[in-house]
Every structure is written in structure tokens, then in C-alpha cells.
Design an enzyme around this catalytic site. Structure first.
Site, PDB file in Angstrom:
ATOM      1  N   THR A   1      57.560  43.430  49.241  1.00  0.00           N
ATOM      2  CA  THR A   1      56.481  42.681  49.893  1.00  0.00           C
ATOM      3  C   THR A   1      55.218  43.530  50.047  1.00  0.00           C
ATOM      4  OG1 THR A   1      58.134  41.409  51.072  1.00  0.00           O
ATOM      5  CG2 THR A   1      55.900  41.370  51.979  1.00  0.00           C
ATOM      6  N   ILE A   2      55.357  44.703  50.625  1.00  0.00           N
ATOM      7  CA  ILE A   2      54.189  45.564  50.848  1.00  0.00           C
ATOM      8  C   ILE A   2      53.816  46.294  49.560  1.00  0.00           C
ATOM      9  CG2 ILE A   2      53.293  47.524  52.189  1.00  0.00           C
ATOM     10  CD1 ILE A   2      53.758  44.981  53.893  1.00  0.00           C
TER      11      ILE A   2
ATOM     12  N   SER B   1      52.687  49.661  61.731  1.00  0.00           N
ATOM     13  CA  SER B   1      53.218  48.349  61.339  1.00  0.00           C
ATOM     14  C   SER B   1      52.160  47.249  61.414  1.00  0.00           C
ATOM     15  CB  SER B   1      54.376  47.982  62.261  1.00  0.00           C
ATOM     16  OG  SER B   1      53.841  47.629  63.529  1.00  0.00           O
ATOM     17  N   CYS B   2      52.556  46.054  60.999  1.00  0.00           N
ATOM     18  CA  CYS B   2      51.628  44.911  60.993  1.00  0.00           C
ATOM     19  C   CYS B   2      51.143  44.581  62.408  1.00  0.00           C
ATOM     20  CB  CYS B   2      52.299  43.697  60.364  1.00  0.00           C
ATOM     21  SG  CYS B   2      53.987  43.414  60.922  1.00  0.00           S
ATOM     22  N   ASN B   3      52.062  44.501  63.370  1.00  0.00           N
ATOM     23  CA  ASN B   3      51.643  44.179  64.743  1.00  0.00           C
ATOM     24  C   ASN B   3      50.773  45.287  65.321  1.00  0.00           C
ATOM     25  OD1 ASN B   3      52.808  41.578  65.650  1.00  0.00           O
ATOM     26  ND2 ASN B   3      54.712  42.535  64.969  1.00  0.00           N
TER      27      ASN B   3
ATOM     28  N   HIS C   1      55.879  48.082  70.730  1.00  0.00           N
ATOM     29  CA  HIS C   1      54.548  47.997  70.110  1.00  0.00           C
ATOM     30  C   HIS C   1      53.477  48.763  70.891  1.00  0.00           C
ATOM     31  CE1 HIS C   1      56.926  44.480  68.816  1.00  0.00           C
ATOM     32  NE2 HIS C   1      56.430  44.810  67.638  1.00  0.00           N
TER      33      HIS C   1
ATOM     34  N   HIS D   1      52.221  36.336  62.642  1.00  0.00           N
ATOM     35  CA  HIS D   1      52.446  36.650  64.062  1.00  0.00           C
ATOM     36  C   HIS D   1      51.249  36.102  64.860  1.00  0.00           C
ATOM     37  CE1 HIS D   1      55.362  39.668  62.767  1.00  0.00           C
ATOM     38  NE2 HIS D   1      54.443  40.419  62.211  1.00  0.00           N
TER      39      HIS D   1
ATOM     40  N   GLN E   1      51.443  39.137  58.409  1.00  0.00           N
ATOM     41  CA  GLN E   1      52.254  40.364  58.384  1.00  0.00           C
ATOM     42  C   GLN E   1      52.393  40.976  56.996  1.00  0.00           C
ATOM     43  OE1 GLN E   1      53.535  37.293  58.858  1.00  0.00           O
ATOM     44  NE2 GLN E   1      55.061  37.066  57.254  1.00  0.00           N
TER      45      GLN E   1
HETATM   46  P1  NAD Z   1      60.865  44.674  51.139  1.00  0.00           P
HETATM   47  O1  NAD Z   1      62.320  44.571  51.389  1.00  0.00           O
HETATM   48  O2  NAD Z   1      60.093  43.457  50.807  1.00  0.00           O
HETATM   49  O3  NAD Z   1      60.596  45.728  49.991  1.00  0.00           O
HETATM   50  C1  NAD Z   1      61.234  46.977  49.947  1.00  0.00           C
HETATM   51  C2  NAD Z   1      61.412  47.377  48.502  1.00  0.00           C
HETATM   52  O4  NAD Z   1      61.975  48.692  48.447  1.00  0.00           O
HETATM   53  C3  NAD Z   1      62.366  46.450  47.741  1.00  0.00           C
HETATM   54  O5  NAD Z   1      61.825  46.175  46.474  1.00  0.00           O
HETATM   55  C4  NAD Z   1      63.651  47.296  47.629  1.00  0.00           C
HETATM   56  O6  NAD Z   1      64.399  46.982  46.473  1.00  0.00           O
HETATM   57  C5  NAD Z   1      63.071  48.692  47.546  1.00  0.00           C
HETATM   58  N1  NAD Z   1      64.009  49.765  47.908  1.00  0.00           N
HETATM   59  C6  NAD Z   1      65.226  49.667  48.524  1.00  0.00           C
HETATM   60  N2  NAD Z   1      65.782  50.895  48.668  1.00  0.00           N
HETATM   61  C7  NAD Z   1      64.910  51.774  48.126  1.00  0.00           C
HETATM   62  C8  NAD Z   1      64.933  53.194  47.959  1.00  0.00           C
HETATM   63  N3  NAD Z   1      65.954  53.943  48.370  1.00  0.00           N
HETATM   64  N4  NAD Z   1      63.849  53.782  47.368  1.00  0.00           N
HETATM   65  C9  NAD Z   1      62.806  53.040  46.948  1.00  0.00           C
HETATM   66  N5  NAD Z   1      62.745  51.697  47.058  1.00  0.00           N
HETATM   67  C10 NAD Z   1      63.784  51.077  47.652  1.00  0.00           C
HETATM   68  O7  NAD Z   1      60.270  45.387  52.437  1.00  0.00           O
HETATM   69  P2  NAD Z   1      58.773  45.307  52.973  1.00  0.00           P
HETATM   70  O8  NAD Z   1      58.654  44.114  53.844  1.00  0.00           O
HETATM   71  O9  NAD Z   1      57.830  45.492  51.843  1.00  0.00           O
HETATM   72  O10 NAD Z   1      58.739  46.565  53.946  1.00  0.00           O
HETATM   73  C11 NAD Z   1      58.465  47.875  53.475  1.00  0.00           C
HETATM   74  C12 NAD Z   1      57.996  48.726  54.635  1.00  0.00           C
HETATM   75  O11 NAD Z   1      56.782  48.160  55.136  1.00  0.00           O
HETATM   76  C13 NAD Z   1      58.937  48.798  55.844  1.00  0.00           C
HETATM   77  O12 NAD Z   1      58.783  50.057  56.460  1.00  0.00           O
HETATM   78  C14 NAD Z   1      58.401  47.718  56.755  1.00  0.00           C
HETATM   79  O13 NAD Z   1      58.756  47.931  58.104  1.00  0.00           O
HETATM   80  C15 NAD Z   1      56.915  47.880  56.524  1.00  0.00           C
HETATM   81  N6  NAD Z   1      56.121  46.680  56.822  1.00  0.00           N
HETATM   82  C16 NAD Z   1      56.555  45.443  56.480  1.00  0.00           C
HETATM   83  C17 NAD Z   1      55.795  44.341  56.807  1.00  0.00           C
HETATM   84  C18 NAD Z   1      56.250  42.956  56.502  1.00  0.00           C
HETATM   85  O14 NAD Z   1      55.957  42.055  57.253  1.00  0.00           O
HETATM   86  N7  NAD Z   1      56.943  42.717  55.417  1.00  0.00           N
HETATM   87  C19 NAD Z   1      54.552  44.502  57.440  1.00  0.00           C
HETATM   88  C20 NAD Z   1      54.095  45.791  57.725  1.00  0.00           C
HETATM   89  C21 NAD Z   1      54.901  46.881  57.421  1.00  0.00           C
END
Ligand code: NAD
Length: 335
Positions: free
Chosen positions: A12-13, A140-142, A195, A221, A300
Site C-alpha cells: 500500500t505505502i 504514521s498516518c494519524n 498517538h 480516518h 491513510q
Molecule cells: P502492506 O501490507 O500493504 O505492504 C507491505 C508490503 O511488504 C507487502 O507487499 C508485503 O508483501 C511486503 N513484505 C512482507 N514482508 C516483507 C519483508 N520481510 N521485507 C520486505 N517486504 C516485505 O502494508 P502497508 O499498509 O503498506 O504498511 C507498510 C508500513 O507503513 C507499516 O509500517 C505501516 O504501519 C505503515 N503505514 C501504513 C499505512 C496504511 O494505512 N496502510 C499508513 C501509514 C503508515
């Protein structure tokens, strides 16, 4: 010379940060990683990214699936100056020894504990703290949403105290293994939520207490924020908020009656309906008996993308705060 950026974890990110880095003139994406040969791995290659395998033991699976790879994470680390770790929360910390061994800088995301990096980062709050650093955590997003708002409101006067209630989307839209279908969940039940302390990692002088609830929605959010500050005029604050490009002011009168309507607008505006800005309801901005009230919505999935780009500029001393904000905003269409 462009800074060579690797994205570890094209989720996602990760995919959003990759696309944003690609738009910058002073940096380039040298590759992205996936753990499994799924449709997102195939899409990454179709979008022109060189694909590397995050878990080297899985190389055969990519070959069997016919997905072209350029090597493993170790090969990618040899190619880059900085890795943006976008792996799931807490996984980034376990990846850190790889980055240290390869001698590359790294950015971690808000799902990691603050001690994973030398500094926690949010552009408007503390850009300069990341200058020249090797390990930075984008909050984080929040926390990004709250920090941007408070850093901007602070331009109007001293903040004495902040109390915020967060209604958190339960999961991201792609999630099919977990969720909350019918209920409102205090999360955490024991107050306050994490938070507030997280905001203090980028704005240590802010007195802030937060509470949070998960609600059955995936879109955004919503934060209801009360800011205790000496006499200010709500119209003056509104003008300051309107002048900050990373905040978008909307009005219920114009039809923005809920996050559903905001996202409908974003669908017309941006790829993946990304909203890089805090979305603030104009009508919510009010001052009463020493307290400023603001209600905002945070997308987010995309809110931290500009901050990741700025963090790279700060770490490599490519630009000062104002120049980085200007470049990032222009490239992402943040007006
Ligand atoms: P996600 O699950 O969408 O993506 C994570 C990716 O990492 C996946 O493609 C997964 O296959 C890969 N992955 C798994 N294990 C791995 C490893 N050992 N090494 C490398 N890649 C690996 O997660 P996300 O939502 O993109 O979140 C990523 C980070 O961003 C987290 O720390 C999360 O807390 C933070 N974040 C997320 C959001 C949100 O709302 N999605 C917002 C802000 C921050």
C-alpha cells in the site's frame, strides 16, 4: 546526480512512494521488492520498475511464475543510496541489519517503534531534524495528520494543550482477512492511545492526549481535535489553514458531508483516489472559551507519501524545508 532509491515492500505505502519518487527530478527508483509473485509483483514490472525478491529463498517461485526479476534484496541494496522500508509494521526493524551491512541509509514507516531510527519525522513539524541522518522514521498516518495540523495552527499562537479523538478506519480497502463489520471498538480500551506520545516524537513540547476508536469503514480516518490556546480569531486560523498546501479545506455546504463524499471527489482528482492533504471541514473550525475546534479527515493510504519524499531530501541535504515542500507539492499536484 540523482539519489538512488530502493523500495523494500511494494504494498500500500511502497507503491505510492515509488510512484512519487519517480516524479522527482533529484531522485530515481532503482528497484522495488516483493516477497511473493502475485499480481502486484506483475504490475510493478509492467509499470517499469526493476523487481527484486525480498525473501531470497523465494526466487524460484518468481521464476516458476514467469515474473522477470533483477535479483534479490541484497543485489538491490548494492545499487541504492537509500532504502525506503515499506514492509509491514515491526518487520522494518528486522530488516535494519541488512541495511546496516550494506551501508545504505534507510527510511522506516510509522508501524515501527521510534527507536528503529535516529529521528521520527514529519515535514512541517521537524524537517531539519532529519538533515544528514542515516535512519529516519516517517510517523504514521494519524500522527502525520495531527502533526501537520498542529504545526500549522501553531503559526496562529501558542498551543497550551491538545485533546483529540480519532475514529480510525478499521482496515485498508484491499484487506480480506480481517475487519470489523458491525461495531465501534475502543482501541485501545485503556486510555490514552499511543498517538499522543507519537506526536511528541516530532513535537516534543506539545501537551497532547488522544483517544481512538476503530469504526467499520475503509476510506479514511476522522479526527475531532480540541486545541487549548490563548485568544485567537477563528477566521484568522482559517486563513492560516487555507494557506498551507498540505491541508485541504472543504465545506459541508458544498456537498462534502462525509468521508464518502470526500473520496468521491478524490476519485475525480487523483490516481488511486489518493489525498496527500489533511482534509479539514471549514465549518468545524471554531473558537470557544479558550479552545479551538477542528475536524479533519485523513486518507491513510497516501498521507505519508509527501513526507517520505521530503525525508529523502533532508537525509541527503538536497534542499531546505521550503524548497523540498515546493518540489514535492508541485510533483504530486498538491496546490
Ligand atoms: P502492506 O501490507 O500493504 O505492504 C507491505 C508490503 O511488504 C507487502 O507487499 C508485503 O508483501 C511486503 N513484505 C512482507 N514482508 C516483507 C519483508 N520481510 N521485507 C520486505 N517486504 C516485505 O502494508 P502497508 O499498509 O503498506 O504498511 C507498510 C508500513 O507503513 C507499516 O509500517 C505501516 O504501519 C505503515 N503505514 C501504513 C499505512 C496504511 O494505512 N496502510 C499508513 C501509514 C503508515
Amino acid at each position: 546526480m540523482k539519489v538512488k532509491v530502493a523500495i523494500n515492500g511494494y504494498g500500500t505505502i511502497g507503491k505510492r512512494v515509488a510512484d512519487a519518487v519517480r516524479l522527482q527530478e533529484d531522485m530515481e527508483v532503482v528497484g522495488v521488492t516483493k516477497t511473493k509473485p502475485d499480481f502486484e509483483a506483475r504490475l510493478a514490472v509492467e509499470r517499469g520498475y526493476k523487481l527484486y525478491v525480498a525473501i531470497p529463498e523465494n526466487v524460484n517461485r518468481f521464476e516458476e511464475a514467469g515474473i522477470e526479476i533483477s535479483g534479490t534484496i541484497n543485489d538491490l541494496l548494492a545499487e541504492c543510496d537509500v532504502v525506503v522500508d515499506c514492509s509491514p509494521g515491526k518487520v522494518g526493524a528486522s530488516n535494519k541489519p541488512l541495511y546496516e551491512k550494506a551501508g545504505v541509509k534507510a527510511i522506516f514507516q510509522g508501524g515501527e517503534k521510534k527507536d528503529v531510527a535516529e529521528v521520527s519525522f514529519s515535514t512541517l513539524a521537524n524537517y531539519d531534524a532529519a538533515i544528514g541522518k542515516d535512519f529516519v522514521r516517517v510517523v504514521s498516518c494519524n500522527t502525520t495528520g495531527l502533526s501537520r495540523l498542529l504545526a500549522t495552527v501553531r503559526r496562529a499562537g501558542n498551543i497550551r494543550k491538545v485533546r483529540a479523538t480519532m475514529l480510525r478506519r478499521v482496515v485498508d480497502p484491499k484487506e480480506d482477512k480481517k475487519g470489523l463489520v458491525n461495531g465501534i471498538m475502543p482501541d485501545p480500551v485503556r486510555l490514552p492511545s499511543h498517538h499522543g506520545p507519537d506526536v511528541q516524537t516530532v513535537m516534543p513540547d506539545i501537551n497532547i492526549i488522544t483517544t481512538a476508536f476503530k469504526v467499520p469503514t475503509t476510506l479514511m480516518h476522522v479526527h475531532a481535535v480540541s486545541i487549548e490556546m490563548p485568544e485567537v480569531n477563528a477566521d484568522d486560523v482559517l486563513a492560516i489553514l487555507e494557506n498551507e498546501p498540505r491541508l485541504m479545506l472543504v465545506s459541508a455546504e458544498e456537498g462534502f458531508t462525509s468521508t464518502a463524499r470526500i473520496i468521491e471527489y478524490a476519485r475525480e482528482l487523483r490516481m488511486r483516489y489518493d489525498l496527500f492533504e489533511n482534509v479539514i471541514w471549514k465549518e468545524s473550525v471554531a473558537y470557544n472559551d479558550g479552545e479551538l475546534f477542528v475536524t479533519q479527515a485523513i486518507h491513510q493510504e497516501s498521507i505519508v507519501v509527501p513526507e517520505n519524499v521530503d525525508a529523502i531530501r533532508a537525509m541527503f541535504e538536497l534542499a531546505d524545508k521550503e524548497e523540498s515542500i515546493r518540489k514535492t507539492n508541485k510533483s504530486l499536484g498538491i496546490a
